[in-house]
Each structure stands twice: as structure tokens, then as C-alpha cells.
Scaffold this active site. Structure first.
Site, mmCIF file in Angstrom:
data_model
loop_
_atom_site.group_PDB
_atom_site.id
_atom_site.type_symbol
_atom_site.label_atom_id
_atom_site.label_comp_id
_atom_site.label_asym_id
_atom_site.label_seq_id
_atom_site.Cartn_x
_atom_site.Cartn_y
_atom_site.Cartn_z
ATOM 1 N N GLU A 99 0.839 -1.289 0.020
ATOM 2 C CA GLU A 99 -0.058 -0.014 0.129
ATOM 3 C C GLU A 99 0.777 1.334 -0.061
ATOM 4 O OE1 GLU A 99 -3.255 0.205 -0.241
ATOM 5 O OE2 GLU A 99 -3.489 -2.053 -0.366
ATOM 6 N N SER A 374 -55.163 -14.204 39.137
ATOM 7 C CA SER A 374 -55.159 -15.007 40.431
ATOM 8 C C SER A 374 -53.576 -15.354 40.749
ATOM 9 C CB SER A 374 -55.774 -16.220 40.315
ATOM 10 O OG SER A 374 -57.176 -15.836 40.490
#
Length: 621
Positions: A99, A374
Site C-alpha cells: 500500500e 390470580s
């Protein structure tokens, strides 16, 4: 002087003046350009310095260390950062060779590379080659788009010069190798190494793998090793040749690497689990650390949860079985949610907020929105009565139709026994004794008892209807499981939690769950409640929750109660219960219950789902 000479002289002077003007304009333009290049980059980097701190995918892990999820970054990719020192020298040298060979000798701009690119672009009459240094590539990737035009190149150069002034070469190279896109949603060398090769320690990369990684940036979509077109192999061979020519490897090493075939990692990618759980864990981690959810997702943190993966899989597999749920409505699917705790530690071992949960969706397991019916009686009626010391499971309670002002509760089947024991009243889920008992104990004391179990009721619930689970806003499955876990653990409250630890990218522990506990209610109350709740499963309304081990629990149902709709139509179905190891709460219902979307099934279906999940989870753990 002749006329001709005068004309020539005037033309010459005009030419000189014109040339001077051009020179001045050129000088001004050059100075302006230099000023722009100097100022633009400095301004951009200073204004957006946060971009120099790369986002990193955080990890959510199960209790046993299993990675549940790497959280994608906002750009829908993954990054794991690595220090330059973690990378093998050969990898770093190879990237420099491919690079930017003159990286350490230039100050951000490789003028030789730029001249070469300019010459090639001029020959082709288009901008096809960049000649960009690593610093320029970093500048573009962090601050600019990928358009190829002269202004973008000028801006790129300006930012590159600013980066070189601000950062060391070491830091620039490290940023570049962590930031660069490596194909298939992977950002940076470390993420790519694990994704393509299953390598987590970068210094374990071999020569072929290093060459393959260095080959990618030129064209991430076509040069990554997973590409099947053959282009990646040719590019890799080109990089290996360059490595040899640069003296990074021997000729023999090059030939051996060329012959090496790419083998994808043999990681079996299992179906992702725990979408609802992870959402809940991120929310909790944010509350505990003070960091935003976005920061926690993109800061490279490790969030260790209390999830038991066997239990979570058992839960989610059961939720995929339509036979375990009531029939769907006219235009909605019956939904459900479930939360499971280890009451010995407070860990949430499994949780789901729906039958088809996904990240960011409604998490019904943690939203206080449902009437518990309940299932709330042990929390608000019988628990406070036992804790008062005035009542025992054998205490005789009246079972008569009674009006409390405008509130006129009724037994579900219309049958009244005159009197019954507390144990039988709970076992058979008889309403009248429950309301009477709350009236005797007092709403204030009952609400205080519920608060000790983790359920704080608002002032709107200062009425007797809470005796049967009629709450102003409702409650979540997680809170119901939390409350029952106190009964399961001998009266000890341990805060239900999904998060055990949050660790930052450097390995520092940011948060650890403090396993504090308190004796919320008396051990005797917990023991007596457990005995009564076991009778509910053994002989009462919760028979479908039975397992091959002791189970205590309670069903809950809320009726639809709409004009013109059958009295058997239900809005919510619950079962909350526990074994010696785990406590769990199950809810079933529609998101919007109406005349076209309701259930006629009873709470036995919730009990049966509890039994299926708990049985499979315990068998698999």
C-alpha cells in the site's frame, strides 16, 4: 522612432503586463491553494476529532463465556481493534509493501506516487489511479467519500497533512490497519483474520493468510479469500511475489504459500438466540454504567450476562411450537413472554419477549402492561397474611358472596362454600376468601409486602381489586418471576439481573453485579407459601405444570369482559412457579385484545408451556 517600432513596443509591454498579471494571479492562486490545504485539513480534523477513535463491535456473552452476539456497527459491519504490537511484523511490512512503501519517509503525501498516478491518469484521460499514501487512505476513509475528483483529492491531501502533524506514524498505521474495510462486513485486520481464517491471535497467521489479508484492500468484494471467482487467488499470488521481491520471505516460502489452499474456518454458526435477552441486557448495562446503549454497542465492551444457553434454547424452541399456544385470532397471532431466574443467584437464565423476537422489537417480558389475575394472590393476599403471623395455611376463611361498597367480587364458578382453609382457597383459586383476607390485613401492609418482593404498586392501586390481580398498569413476567423467587429462596430477595459484568476494551472491569441479598420476608412465610403452591400444582389449578421434581406455582387468568362476548373469553393467561433450582413466569395473550382476538383456553396452557420449557431446559443444562 518609427510607427512600426511604437506598435511593437506597445504589444510587448501589453504582453509583459499580461504575463505579470498572470504570474500574480498564479501566485495568489498558489498561496490560496496552500492556505486552503493547510487550513481545511486542520479544521476538519479538529472539528471531527472523535472520528480518530474507532468504533468497535461490543460482545454479549453468556454465563459460560459463549459469545452470543457481536453487535454490528452503525454501518452494518464488525470491527475488533488490535494494537500494532499484537500484529506480526510480517503482516505490517507486507501491508506497507503493498500500500505505501515510502510510508516512513513522507509526511503524508507520497509525491513520487502522486506523479506516477498523474502521468497514468493523463494517458488514460480519466482519474483511474490515486497514488494515495496510507495516510491519505485513512483521511479519505475517516472524513471523506470515495468520489474521484480533483477537489476530493485536494481535501484528502489536506487532511493527510493534518493527520501527520497530529499523530505519530505508529498511530496512523495502527488506525489504518484497524479502520480499513476488509470485505463481507469486516473492518480491520483482527475482525478479518477471525472471519476468514478463524484466527484470534494475529501472530498465529501464516504467510499465505497474511498475503490474503494484504490482497483485500485493493478490492474487498472481489479479492477477499472467500470469493470463488479465482481473482482473490491471483491477487494473493501477486502479493506473495511482491513479498519475495521485497525480501520479506524466501523463494521457498513463497512457493509453499502459493500452493497452500484457502480453508474457511470450521466454525459451526449456530442459530442466533436471545434477541429479547440481549436487548434487556443492553438496557440494564446502560442503567448500571451510565453509558448510552449506542456507546455500549460500539465501544468494544464485553457484556457478560447470566444467560444459560441451554435454557434459552429450550425456551425458544418451545416458543416455535404452535401446539403449545391457543389458536390465533382473526388478525393477530397469540403472543407470549417468559422469564426464568436462578433464584439462588438472581441471574436471569433465559428470557423472551415474544414468539418471534428480534432486536429492537417489543419486549413483553419486561414491560409492565399485563393484569396477573390470580397469579397475584400469593403476592398481595396470602403472603401478607402469612407474614402477619395471624394466619396459617390451615386458617379458616369465609367463602361467601360479599360486597365491599361498589366492589362486588364473585367466585368464577358461582359456587360458595361458606368457609374454607387458606390452603384450599389458594389451591382452587377461590376469589371470595382472597378479597376478604386482603381487607383484614390491610391494603397498605399488603402493598408493603409486595414491595419487598420487588413490585411497587402506584397509588391508583389503593383498592381491593388488587386482591384478584386487577392492577392499574399491570406487571411484567420478569417482575412476577422476581416476586416468586423470594418464596423459592426461603424469603431472600436477590435482584433479578441479566448483566454480571461489563468489561472495557482494555480488559478493565467497568461494572460487576453486587450479589447483595436481603431477608425480605420470614423463612417461615416462604416455607408455608411453598407448601401451599405445591398443592396448587399437585391437586389444584396448576396440574399441567407438573415435572419429575417438586414444583410450586400458581395460575392466573383475566377475563375479557366485553358486551356480547362469551364469558369464557380470556384476555391474559399466566403461570408463575418454581423448582428447587429456577423460578419462571409465563404470560400468554394478544397485544390488542378485542372482539376478534381473544382466547377461550384457560391458564392450563400457560402451565403446560412452563412444564415443557423447564423440563427441556433442566435436561439440557
Amino acid at each position: 522612432m518609427s510607427g512600426l517600432q511604437a506598435v511593437v513596443k506597445r504589444k510587448l509591454l501589453r504582453s509583459l503586463y499580461f504575463a505579470f498579471d498572470l504570474a500574480v494571479m498564479g501566485a495568489v492562486l498558489v498561496l490560496a491553494g496552500l492556505f486552503y490545504v493547510h487550513e481545511y485539513g486542520e479544521t476538519v480534523v479538529n472539528r471531527h476529532s472523535e472520528k480518530l477513535i474507532l468504533q468497535e463491535s461490543s460482545i454479549v456473552a453468556a454465563a459460560d463465556g459463549t459469545v452470543l452476539r457481536r453487535i454490528p456497527l452503525p454501518e452494518s459491519g464488525y470491527r475488533m481493534k488490535a494494537e500494532l504490537e499484537e500484529m506480526p511484523a510480517l503482516l505490517v511490512d507486507t501491508f506497507l509493501a503493498v500500500e505505501d512503501r515510502r510510508f516512513y519517509s513522507h509526511q503524508g503525501l507520497d509525491y513520487k506516487g502522486i506523479a506516477r498516478a498523474f502521468f497514468n491518469n493523463a494517458l488514460q484521460m480519466q482519474v483511474s489511479e490515486g497514488g494515495s499514501s496510507i495516510t491519505q487512505q485513512l483521511a479519505r476513509n475517516l472524513f471523506l467519500n470515495r468520489d474521484k475528483n480533483m477537489l476530493r483529492k485536494l481535501n484528502e491531501a489536506s487532511i493527510a497533512l493534518a493527520l501527520e502533524k497530529r499523530l505519530s506514524k505508529h498511530d496512523i498505521l495502527q488506525l489504518y490497519l484497524n479502520q480499513i474495510y476488509m470485505g463481507e462486513g469486516q473492518y480491520g485486520i483482527k475482525a478479518a483474520a477471525e472471519h476468514y481464517f478463524g484466527v484470534t491471535q494475529l501472530k498465529e497467521l501464516d504467510i499465505m493468510q497474511i498475503a490474503a489479508l494484504a490482497a483485500i484492500p485493493k478490492g474487498p468484494s472481489i479479492y477477499n479469500p472467500a470469493d470463488n471467482s479465482g481473482l482473490s487467488v491471483k491477487r494473493r499470488e501477486l502479493v506473495l511475489s511482491l513479498m519475495w521481491k521485497q525480501g520479506l520471505i524466501t523463494h521457498e516460502e513463497m512457493k509453499a504459500a502459493v500452493k497452500e489452499k484457502y480453508q474457511p474456518p470450521s466454525i459451526v454458526r449456530e442459530r442466533l438466540i436471545g434477541a429479547s435477552y440481549i436487548d434487556a441486557a443492553l438496557t440494564e448495562a446502560s442503567q448500571r454504567t451510565g453509558k448510552s446503549k449506542r456507546d455500549l454497542q460500539t465501544g468494544g465492551y464485553t457484556i457478560v450476562t447470566g444467560m444459560n444457553t441451554a435454557a434459552q434454547r429450550a425456551l425458544e424452541e418451545a416458543f416455535q411450537n404452535p401446539n403449545l399456544f391457543p389458536p390465533d385470532g382473526k388478525d393477530q397471532q397469540v403472543e407470549a413472554a417468559m422469564a426464568m431466574l436462578d433464584h439462588r443467584t438472581g441471574d436471569v437464565v433465559a428470557l423472551t419477549g415474544g414468539r418471534n423476537p428480534s432486536t429492537g422489537n417489543l419486549n413483553r417480558a419486561v414491560v409492565d402492561a399485563r393484569q396477573p389475575g390470580s397469579a397475584f394472590k400469593p403476592i398481595i393476599d396470602y403472603g401478607p397474611a402469612l407474614e402477619s403471623g395471624l394466619y396459617t395455611p390451615d386458617s379458616v376463611l369465609p367463602d361467601r358472596k360479599t360486597a365491599y361498597g361498589s366492589y362486588k367480587p364473585e367466585n368464577l364458578n358461582g359456587v360458595y362454600r361458606g368457609q374454607t382453609t387458606m390452603k384450599i382457597a389458594l389451591q382452587q383459586s377461590i376469589n371470595a376468601p382472597a378479597v376478604w383476607l386482603l381487607k383484614q390485613v390491610g391494603i397498605s401492609k399488603a402493598r408493603g409486602f409486595a414491595a419487598k418482593l420487588g413490585i411497587d404498586l402506584p397509588k391508583e392501586d389503593n383498592n381491593l381489586s388488587i386482591a384478584l390481580g386487577g392492577l392499574h398498569t399491570g406487571v411484567s413476567p420478569l417482575k412476577m418471576a422476581q416476586a416468586y423467587s423470594v418464596f423459592a429462596s426461603g424469603g431472600v430477595f436477590r435482584e433479578a439481573h441479566t448483566v454480571r459484568q461489563v468489561i472495557d476494551p482494555k480488559g478493565h472491569v467497568l461494572y460487576t453485579y453486587n450479589a447483595g441479598q436481603r431477608q425480605a420476608i420470614s423463612p417461615l412465610t416462604a416455607e408455608r407459601m411453598t407448601g401451599m403452591l405445591q398443592s396448587v400444582v399437585d391437586e389444584g389449578t396448576g396440574k399441567k405444570a407438573r415435572l419429575n421434581r417438586p414444583v410450586a406455582g400458581k395460575t392466573g387468568t383475566t377475563q375479557l369482559d366485553l358486551p356480547g362476548i362469551s364469558s369464557k373469553a380470556n384476555r391474559d393467561l399466566w403461570f408463575v412457579g418454581y423448582t428447587p433450582e429456577w423460578t419462571a413466569a409465563v404470560w400468554m395473550g394478544f397485544d390488542r385484545t378485542d372482539k376478534d382476538n381473544f382466547m377461550t383456553a384457560g391458564s392450563g396452557m400457560a402451565a403446560a408451556l412452563f412444564s415443557t420449557v423447564m423440563s427441556n431446559a433442566m435436561e439440557a443444562r
